[in-house]
Design a protein around this motif. Structure first.
Motif, PDB file in Angstrom:
ATOM      1  N   THR A  94       0.814  -1.217   0.000  1.00  0.00           N
ATOM      2  CA  THR A  94       0.000   0.000   0.000  1.00  0.00           C
ATOM      3  C   THR A  94       0.846   1.265   0.000  1.00  0.00           C
ATOM      4  OG1 THR A  94      -0.061  -0.205   2.401  1.00  0.00           O
ATOM      5  CG2 THR A  94      -1.960  -1.049   1.193  1.00  0.00           C
ATOM      6  N   PRO A 147       3.518   3.526  -1.914  1.00  0.00           N
ATOM      7  CA  PRO A 147       4.107   3.710  -3.253  1.00  0.00           C
ATOM      8  C   PRO A 147       5.636   3.713  -3.244  1.00  0.00           C
ATOM      9  CG  PRO A 147       2.406   5.346  -2.807  1.00  0.00           C
ATOM     10  CD  PRO A 147       2.615   4.606  -1.533  1.00  0.00           C
ATOM     11  N   ASP A 202       5.734   0.884  -9.603  1.00  0.00           N
ATOM     12  CA  ASP A 202       4.643   1.577 -10.271  1.00  0.00           C
ATOM     13  C   ASP A 202       3.398   1.448  -9.398  1.00  0.00           C
ATOM     14  OD1 ASP A 202       2.622   2.511 -11.825  1.00  0.00           O
ATOM     15  OD2 ASP A 202       3.100   1.286 -13.595  1.00  0.00           O
ATOM     16  N   ALA A 203       3.072   2.538  -8.704  1.00  0.00           N
ATOM     17  CA  ALA A 203       2.005   2.473  -7.705  1.00  0.00           C
ATOM     18  C   ALA A 203       0.670   2.043  -8.310  1.00  0.00           C
ATOM     19  CB  ALA A 203       1.858   3.823  -7.009  1.00  0.00           C
ATOM     20  N   SER A 204       0.469   2.320  -9.571  1.00  0.00           N
ATOM     21  CA  SER A 204      -0.824   1.980 -10.159  1.00  0.00           C
ATOM     22  C   SER A 204      -0.978   0.468 -10.341  1.00  0.00           C
ATOM     23  CB  SER A 204      -0.988   2.694 -11.507  1.00  0.00           C
ATOM     24  OG  SER A 204      -0.018   2.192 -12.418  1.00  0.00           O
ATOM     25  N   LYS A 205       0.170  -0.255 -10.401  1.00  0.00           N
ATOM     26  CA  LYS A 205       0.084  -1.706 -10.567  1.00  0.00           C
ATOM     27  C   LYS A 205      -0.045  -2.430  -9.240  1.00  0.00           C
ATOM     28  CE  LYS A 205       2.547  -2.016 -14.961  1.00  0.00           C
ATOM     29  NZ  LYS A 205       3.937  -2.020 -15.435  1.00  0.00           N
ATOM     30  N   GLY A 206       0.148  -1.722  -8.169  1.00  0.00           N
ATOM     31  CA  GLY A 206      -0.080  -2.299  -6.844  1.00  0.00           C
ATOM     32  C   GLY A 206       0.927  -3.363  -6.452  1.00  0.00           C
TER      33      GLY A 206
END
Lengths: 559, 99
Positions: free
Chosen positions: A328, A330, A335-339
């Protein structure tokens, strides 16, 4: 495909690896920035252990000191050292990484690692201590013709050690590249050279203390990390699980088994490899000769089982903690959007990032240093057992007919240590891209199919003969090797044959190769009517009484 | 010093070996049975372990997995306690009588 990989990985859970770990070790790792606290703490560990090696070297005069620490290790110390041998960096990073990726499945692996220990306790530990001196071949060859059994045991030992050692070296190189920002080749050379130092100069005394220190550091580090995770969630397991379920893309599915063990035959075969492979690992068996008597041997397994079980429970909490706190954040993701899957350095770094998340940079450095120390300790134990097989079983017994002088025997051990170290460095560099998981699975399957049946039958069955042992042992060894090569994991994934064309459809050969070994031992012993067979059976009484009571056993430090 | 056969005929030796063999194999088979049951449930019907306990997010598989780890330790502990309490004393007597 992913299912096959899952099964293969399950096969290897044996000691160190997970599919994610294997992926991370097949070239996808990138160098990290240089971590100063980690390097400082690692250097401190190396200096401390080199100091111990210097102290141990001054004590190590005799062969008994070199191979078995003079039998002067207590049950508690040996329990810690066994735990140190068994809790490798990859089982720490790999299992917590697997829990991070798939949740519950990590626990299946942990359970598999643990269930072999009762078998070791009930059937192996005490007779082993009563009959043997330095290597398990002492026990397996007790009443048989020395040369063939020693050759068999040395083959079983060296093959197991070689595969295990390569896996550790490759793992070490990749992890150090990740943790310290060093080049792969440098990392492998550093591990190899340090290992040669510990084993060559300090023998079993130094190796044991390196294991003990490492086990304490690892248990302390993992405990602290798990505690900090629990504190973060108000000491509530439900709180931790809720946060993890919310953070993980699979949500509630991480709380249930997810199909790693999906084929029943593969599952049982794997289970057997795990359970009985432990009882055939030469570097683990060798640890029982470092204590004074059967009672201490028995106690040491109890302590070891406790430490290892506790450790696996911690890795489970650590894995879930990483889902909740690392996935959780970043700053731990590429890549924070890919988790979750975009974790820096791959899923094996889950525990490392978690250390940073709960304890800051200093604790991160500590955990990184512990991970490296762990590999160093495990390779030292492996190398010592390989060197003993060459010097004690091959050189002293086979080539010198049991008349080798003790000094020469130890000298051969030390030369072998250097040779094994150099070979390990060389192979470690050569196999940089190999799937570590596969190597470890092979090591466990071989230990369960060659070393274990010969050892167990020689202890339990009066009518076993030299011929039965040799045929059964080699059949087990060779069939395990063939089974692995023809299995989907190698035939398809490594050798590149068409999918579904693997001649042996299961991930782990142990169910078949181990059974075959036992059956061959039985048949060829039954059919054996030679004069030697009579001698073998006549030797039973002496072996039996000594294995049960310890009468005539090698004393603590009399050799 | 008694011969190996003499020691094997010592009633205490027979008692020791019988007791230890029975306990050792019983516990080995018990461990194997627990572990195989665990693995086979996962292999054939993992949904059993995936079932939630009441309204909680906890699933049946969690306490079961923990149970297998703890029971493994307890089984070893039981054997060691038993061996320390009885087998060592018997062994000591046998060794004494064999001198």
């Amino acid at each position: 495909m992913s299912r096959l990989k899952g099964i293969l990985a399950t096969a290897t859970l044996a000691a160190l690896s997970t599919p994610a770990f294997a992926d991370a070790l097949t070239g996808q790792t990138q160098k990290q920035e240089v971590n100063i606290p980690a390097i400082a703490m690692f250097v401190a560990f190396v200096l401390l252990t080199l100091g111990i090696t210097y102290w141990a070297a001054k004590q190590t005069k005799s062969a008994a000191q070199f191979y078995a620490a003079g039998g002067g290790i207590t049950g508690f110390q040996n329990g810690l050292a066994i735990a140190g041998d068994y809790m490798s960096a990859a089982s720490f990073l790999g299992i917590s990484g697997l829990v991070y990726l798939s949740g519950y499945d990590g626990l299946i692996y942990s359970v598999g690692f643990l269930v072999g220990w009762p078998i070791v306790t009930f059937l192996i530990a005490e007779p082993l201590r009563n009959l043997g001196k330095y290597t398990f071949a002492d026990v397996a060859s007790f009443r048989f013709e020395q040369t063939p059994i020693r050759v068999l045991a040395a083959c079983g030992t060296l093959v197991t050690v070689a595969f295990y050692l390569i896996a550790q070296m490759v793992g070490a190189g990749q992890l150090i590249k990740l943790l310290f920002g060093l080049d792969y080749a440098y990392a492998v050379v550093i591990v190899g050279v340090l290992m040669i130092f510990y084993v060559m100069f300090g023998g079993m005394v130094a190796t044991t203390w390196v294991q003990i220190i490492k086990a304490c550091l690892l248990l302390a580090g993992a405990s602290f990390m798990a505690l900090m995770v629990m504190v973060h969630f108000g000491l509530s397991l439900t709180g931790l699980f809720n946060a993890a379920i919310a953070a993980h893309p699979k949500h509630q599915a991480i709380m249930a088994p997810g199909g790693f063990v999906s084929n029943p035959v593969s599952a049982v075969s794997l289970g057997l490899a795990l359970m009985f492979g432990t009882a055939g690992l030469p570097h683990i068996l060798m640890r029982f000769f470092t204590v004074a008597d059967a009672k201490a041997a028995r106690k040491s397994v109890l302590y070891a089982t406790g430490f290892i079980g506790y450790f696996y429970i911690l890795t489970f909490i650590i894995g879930f903690g990483a889902i909740a706190l690392v996935a959780t954040n970043p700053s731990y993701l590429t890549d924070a959007s890919k988790g979750l899957l975009a974790i820096k350095g791959g899923s094996n770094m889950a525990a490392i990032h978690l250390a940073d998340a709960v304890g800051g940079n200093l604790f991160l450095g500590f955990i990184s240093a512990v991970a490296f120390a762990t590999i160093l300790a495990v390779v030292s134990g492996l190398t010592l057992s390989g060197a003993s097989a060459v010097s004690h079983d091959l050189y002293a017994t086979v080539f010198k007919g049991g008349r080798a002088n003790e000094q020469d025997e130890v000298r051969v051990s030390k030369i072998t240590t250097v040779v094994l170290g150099v070979i390990a460095i060389f192979l470690g560099i050569l196999f940089e891209k190999i799937n570590v998981a596969f190597m470890v699975g092979l090591a466990f399957a071989i230990a369960a199919s060659c070393n274990f049946p010969v050892l167990l039958m020689s202890l339990m069955w009066k009518n076993m003969t030299t011929k039965g042992a040799v045929v059964g042992g080699f059949v087990g060894l060779i069939s395990a090797l063939i089974g692995v090569v023809l299995s989907p994991g190698v035939w398809v994934d490594v050798l590149g044959n068409a999918k579904g064309s693997a001649p042996f459809p299961y991930a782990n050969p142990a169910l078949f190769s181990m059974t075959l070994a036992f059956v061959c031992i039985w048949i060829f012993s039954k059919m054996d009517t030679s004069a030697r067979a009579k001698l073998d059976k006549d030797g039973w009484d002496a072996q039996y009484v000594r294995s049960q009571t310890g009468i005539g056993a090698s004393g603590a430090s009399s050799h | 010093m008694a011969s190996w056969q003499d020691i094997e005929r010592n009633p205490k030796f027979i008692e020791l070996v019988q007791a230890r063999k029975t306990l050792g194999w019983t516990l080995s088979i018990l461990t194997l049975a627990i572990y195989l049951a665990y693995i086979l449930i996962i292999a054939f019907d993992p949904s059993i372990f995936g079932a939630r306990m009441g309204d909680s997010v906890m699933t049946v598989g969690l306490p079961v997995g923990l149970f297998v780890i703890v029971i493994t330790f307890l089984i070893v502990g039981y054997y060691v306690q038993k061996a320390n309490a009885t087998y060592d004393e018997l062994t000591r007597q046998i060794v004494e009588e064999s001198k």
